[in-house]
Structure formats: C-alpha cells, structure tokens
Design an enzyme around this catalytic site. Sequence first.
Site, PDB file in Angstrom:
ATOM      1  N   TYR A 175       3.559  -3.723   5.051  1.00 53.53           N
ATOM      2  CA  TYR A 175       2.863  -2.853   4.093  1.00 53.53           C
ATOM      3  C   TYR A 175       3.782  -2.484   2.928  1.00 53.53           C
ATOM      4  O   TYR A 175       3.360  -2.428   1.772  1.00 53.53           O
ATOM      5  CB  TYR A 175       2.370  -1.579   4.796  1.00 53.53           C
ATOM      6  CG  TYR A 175       1.836  -0.549   3.826  1.00 53.53           C
ATOM      7  CD1 TYR A 175       0.753  -0.835   2.996  1.00 53.53           C
ATOM      8  CD2 TYR A 175       2.424   0.712   3.731  1.00 53.53           C
ATOM      9  CE1 TYR A 175       0.267   0.107   2.098  1.00 53.53           C
ATOM     10  CE2 TYR A 175       1.932   1.659   2.839  1.00 53.53           C
ATOM     11  CZ  TYR A 175       0.859   1.347   2.031  1.00 53.53           C
ATOM     12  OH  TYR A 175       0.385   2.284   1.143  1.00 53.53           O
ATOM     13  N   ARG A 184       2.711  -5.215  -5.311  1.00 50.95           N
ATOM     14  CA  ARG A 184       1.638  -4.583  -6.088  1.00 50.95           C
ATOM     15  C   ARG A 184       2.206  -3.768  -7.240  1.00 50.95           C
ATOM     16  O   ARG A 184       1.759  -3.894  -8.389  1.00 50.95           O
ATOM     17  CB  ARG A 184       0.813  -3.694  -5.149  1.00 50.95           C
ATOM     18  CG  ARG A 184      -0.201  -2.823  -5.870  1.00 50.95           C
ATOM     19  CD  ARG A 184      -1.127  -2.096  -4.907  1.00 50.95           C
ATOM     20  NE  ARG A 184      -0.459  -1.168  -4.003  1.00 50.95           N
ATOM     21  CZ  ARG A 184      -1.092  -0.365  -3.139  1.00 50.95           C
ATOM     22  NH1 ARG A 184      -2.414  -0.385  -3.065  1.00 50.95           N
ATOM     23  NH2 ARG A 184      -0.423   0.448  -2.344  1.00 50.95           N
ATOM     24  N   TYR A 190       5.030   9.538  -3.711  1.00 49.53           N
ATOM     25  CA  TYR A 190       5.638   9.684  -2.385  1.00 49.53           C
ATOM     26  C   TYR A 190       7.146   9.470  -2.494  1.00 49.53           C
ATOM     27  O   TYR A 190       7.592   8.572  -3.222  1.00 49.53           O
ATOM     28  CB  TYR A 190       5.096   8.621  -1.413  1.00 49.53           C
ATOM     29  CG  TYR A 190       3.735   8.893  -0.785  1.00 49.53           C
ATOM     30  CD1 TYR A 190       3.130  10.138  -0.821  1.00 49.53           C
ATOM     31  CD2 TYR A 190       3.076   7.870  -0.111  1.00 49.53           C
ATOM     32  CE1 TYR A 190       1.889  10.345  -0.218  1.00 49.53           C
ATOM     33  CE2 TYR A 190       1.840   8.071   0.498  1.00 49.53           C
ATOM     34  CZ  TYR A 190       1.249   9.311   0.435  1.00 49.53           C
ATOM     35  OH  TYR A 190       0.032   9.507   1.036  1.00 49.53           O
ATOM     36  N   ARG A 210      -6.158   9.214  -5.424  1.00 51.73           N
ATOM     37  CA  ARG A 210      -6.891   9.664  -4.236  1.00 51.73           C
ATOM     38  C   ARG A 210      -8.384   9.401  -4.365  1.00 51.73           C
ATOM     39  O   ARG A 210      -9.078   9.191  -3.381  1.00 51.73           O
ATOM     40  CB  ARG A 210      -6.644  11.153  -4.005  1.00 51.73           C
ATOM     41  CG  ARG A 210      -5.210  11.490  -3.697  1.00 51.73           C
ATOM     42  CD  ARG A 210      -4.761  10.886  -2.383  1.00 51.73           C
ATOM     43  NE  ARG A 210      -3.359  11.192  -2.089  1.00 51.73           N
ATOM     44  CZ  ARG A 210      -2.690  10.662  -1.085  1.00 51.73           C
ATOM     45  NH1 ARG A 210      -3.278   9.786  -0.287  1.00 51.73           N
ATOM     46  NH2 ARG A 210      -1.433  10.982  -0.872  1.00 51.73           N
ATOM     47  N   GLU A 259      -8.548   6.456   9.422  1.00 48.94           N
ATOM     48  CA  GLU A 259      -8.573   6.596   7.961  1.00 48.94           C
ATOM     49  C   GLU A 259     -10.033   6.461   7.529  1.00 48.94           C
ATOM     50  O   GLU A 259     -10.777   5.671   8.105  1.00 48.94           O
ATOM     51  CB  GLU A 259      -7.705   5.500   7.321  1.00 48.94           C
ATOM     52  CG  GLU A 259      -7.632   5.566   5.810  1.00 48.94           C
ATOM     53  CD  GLU A 259      -6.596   4.591   5.234  1.00 48.94           C
ATOM     54  OE1 GLU A 259      -5.433   4.625   5.674  1.00 48.94           O
ATOM     55  OE2 GLU A 259      -6.984   3.790   4.370  1.00 48.94           O
TER      56      GLU A 259
HETATM   57  C1  3EB Z   1      -2.110   7.526   2.548  1.00 48.34           C
HETATM   58  O1  3EB Z   1      -2.784   8.489   2.185  1.00 48.34           O
HETATM   59  C2  3EB Z   1      -2.697   6.627   3.605  1.00 48.34           C
HETATM   60  O2  3EB Z   1      -1.651   1.592  -0.230  1.00 48.34           O
HETATM   61  O3  3EB Z   1      -3.547   1.305  -1.252  1.00 48.34           O
HETATM   62  C3  3EB Z   1      -4.566   5.061   1.865  1.00 48.34           C
HETATM   63  C4  3EB Z   1      -5.267   4.461   0.817  1.00 48.34           C
HETATM   64  C5  3EB Z   1      -3.296   4.611   2.175  1.00 48.34           C
HETATM   65  C6  3EB Z   1      -4.701   3.413   0.086  1.00 48.34           C
HETATM   66  C7  3EB Z   1      -2.838   1.875  -0.405  1.00 48.34           C
HETATM   67  C8  3EB Z   1      -2.739   3.556   1.440  1.00 48.34           C
HETATM   68  C9  3EB Z   1      -3.435   2.967   0.397  1.00 48.34           C
HETATM   69  O4  3EB Z   1      -0.981   7.302   2.090  1.00 48.34           O
HETATM   70  C10 3EB Z   1      -2.517   5.202   3.315  1.00 48.34           C
END
Ligand code: 3EB
Length: 335
Positions: free
Chosen positions: A147, A154, A207, A220, A328
């Site tokens: 990942y 990306r 992050y 989000r 999720e």
């Molecule tokens: C998170 O909130 C959970 O890498 O495109 C959620 C939605 C998550 C999209 C992405 C990753 C992705 O971090 C993981």
Amino acid sequence: MHDLPAETTPFDLRYLTQEDYGTLLTKRDRHPVAAIVHGDFDPPPGDWPLLHSRLPPLDGAPKIELLSAGTPLGRTQELGFDIVTTDGLLFGGGRFEESPDEPIRQISDRAYDSLFRIVSDRGFPHILRIWNVVENINADRDGLERYRHFCIGRQDAFDRLRPDLIDKYPAASALGSTQGGLCVYFVAAREPGQPIENPRQVSAFRYPPQYGPRSPSFSRALLKRWGDHARLFISGTASITGHETRHVGDLAAQVEQTIDNLEVLGGEASRALGRTVPLNAPGSYLKVYVRTPGDYDAVRAILEQRLGDAVNAIYLRADICREELLVEIEALLSA
Ligand code: 3EB
C-alpha cells in the site's frame, strides 16, 4: 474540440442483482457509462466498460454497480483504460498487471500518469472520485508495505502532472484483493467539485510519515453540484480520529466510529450545500468493506441499527490499508 452542452445530468449509481442486470442488457432503457461487477458473474460485453473488482460480496450473491450520467457520446481504449465520455462526465477504468520490470510503485505511477493525461486531453480535468483495488495491499515488498509503495507511485504522479490538486484531491478508496494486480476506475467532470474534510481527522494528505514515506492522496469527501442536484462522494472511511487507528481489536467500536465519521462528513457537506445530505435515503449508496468474512453479520447488524434496515448497502470482502482496520465504508449520497 467537441462542442459540448452544459454539464447538467448528475452522476447516478444503482446496485443491481445478476437478474436485474440481465434484464437491463435486453431492454437497453438506460444509458449506463460503466458496470462494476462484484463476485462470480461474467456478463457478456456490452456497450459500456465492465470491470470486475475482485472483491467478493459477503452474502455470496453477485452485485453490479451501474454508473450513469447523461447520454454516452463516445467510447475509446487508451493507455490501458476503457473510457466513456458523456455531456458532463468522463468514466475510465483499467487493470494494470505488475511485472518484475514494473512492480507496484511503478505501475501505480504509470496508471495515474495515464489517468491524468486522459482527463486533461479530453477536457475533464476535474477528477471527482477514484477507486483503487490493490492485490495483496498489506503484503511486504522490499521492506515496505505494498500500500505504501502504491501511495508513493500515486503521489509522484500527482506531483508531476497535477500540482494544482495538492490539498484538494479527489475522493478515493484503496482496498486490497487477493489477486488481479492494480485496478483503477474513476469519474471526472468538466467543472470542479468541492473537497470536504473531517475536522475530527487529520487530512490523509497530511498524515505524518509513520504511515508511509508519501501520504495518501485523497480528500475525505468531494461535493459536486449538477444544476439543482448534488452528489457527495465519501471516500473510504474507517475507525480513525486524528491520524490514529481507534478501537484496535474491537469490531463493534470500529463500526460505530466509522459511522460517526460518515455522519460528520455528511454534516460538513450539508453545511457547505445549505441542505441536508442524508446517509440513509433512497439515493444513498453505501459500500462496506469487511476484512474478516465472519464479521459480516455483526457489521451489518450495527449498520442497520444505526441507519435503519432499509439502508442501501453492499458488503464486500476486502483487505484494508491499515492492518488493524477491520472495516471501511464509502458512500455516494444525493441531495
Ligand atoms: C484512512 O482513512 C483509511 O489511499 O486512497 C481510505 C480511503 C484509506 C482512501 C487511499 C485510504 C485511501 O486513511 C484508508
């Protein structure tokens, strides 16, 4: 250049059974732009792109997501993507196989590079929503989770080709399958949507480095207006507050926290729009990803208790991109 009419027909989604999809193929009463198949079902090729997610439905019955938006104007294959354009929307979907010369990081970079070229060349630069399915997403490669390699590829492509989107990324999901390389599909528009963040979560693109050398490139949620219609594309949402995973090992609490996060996003979008964007109305579509098949009944019970048993949800078996996350949920909402 095409002389296209105004972008007015909203993006729509329906969940179909195998039987409903067969009926649709014979009646041709709609204008699909794409079909995403979950589960063991191989419909004959149609006039629109057909993709298998490789994420099996937890109740065993195949599910088909039928995407539509206006009348399709043309279909082409380019740079590994099957592409349809309509008056106001571009859909693209592709599967990219890894090789020793092109492992996960490089293939992710190439898929995104191609995606960005396609949307720019065709005049749909505003990417609304991207779905990613990554084979063995939690597995290690050369000391780094796959990942995290995906996130590097990306982000490198975003940096090169779409620096305009830094901090206003499309909505996205990234899930793990047991096979199939990298599957990417997306919708893009000619006019922009509005990114929505969750004030209780650190934006994923901010992050800290403990989650990987490059942050995940997504918002989000993304709110898009089409005339008087609006759609809220909610990204994959999990049991995270701040930037930390909450309720490790506690399935029920993770589901509750995830729904809390969805409700916060619905509330933020409702404020931005000036009217309610409901999580549980006929035009609300939820997709629930569950890591452990045995958790399906419990997850579904909590979701239906919180949102009502009429909630429009499909449940798929998937790996989630943090090892400790058990569930999720993503959504497409209408207002
Ligand atoms: C998170 O909130 C959970 O890498 O495109 C959620 C939605 C998550 C999209 C992405 C990753 C992705 O971090 C993981």
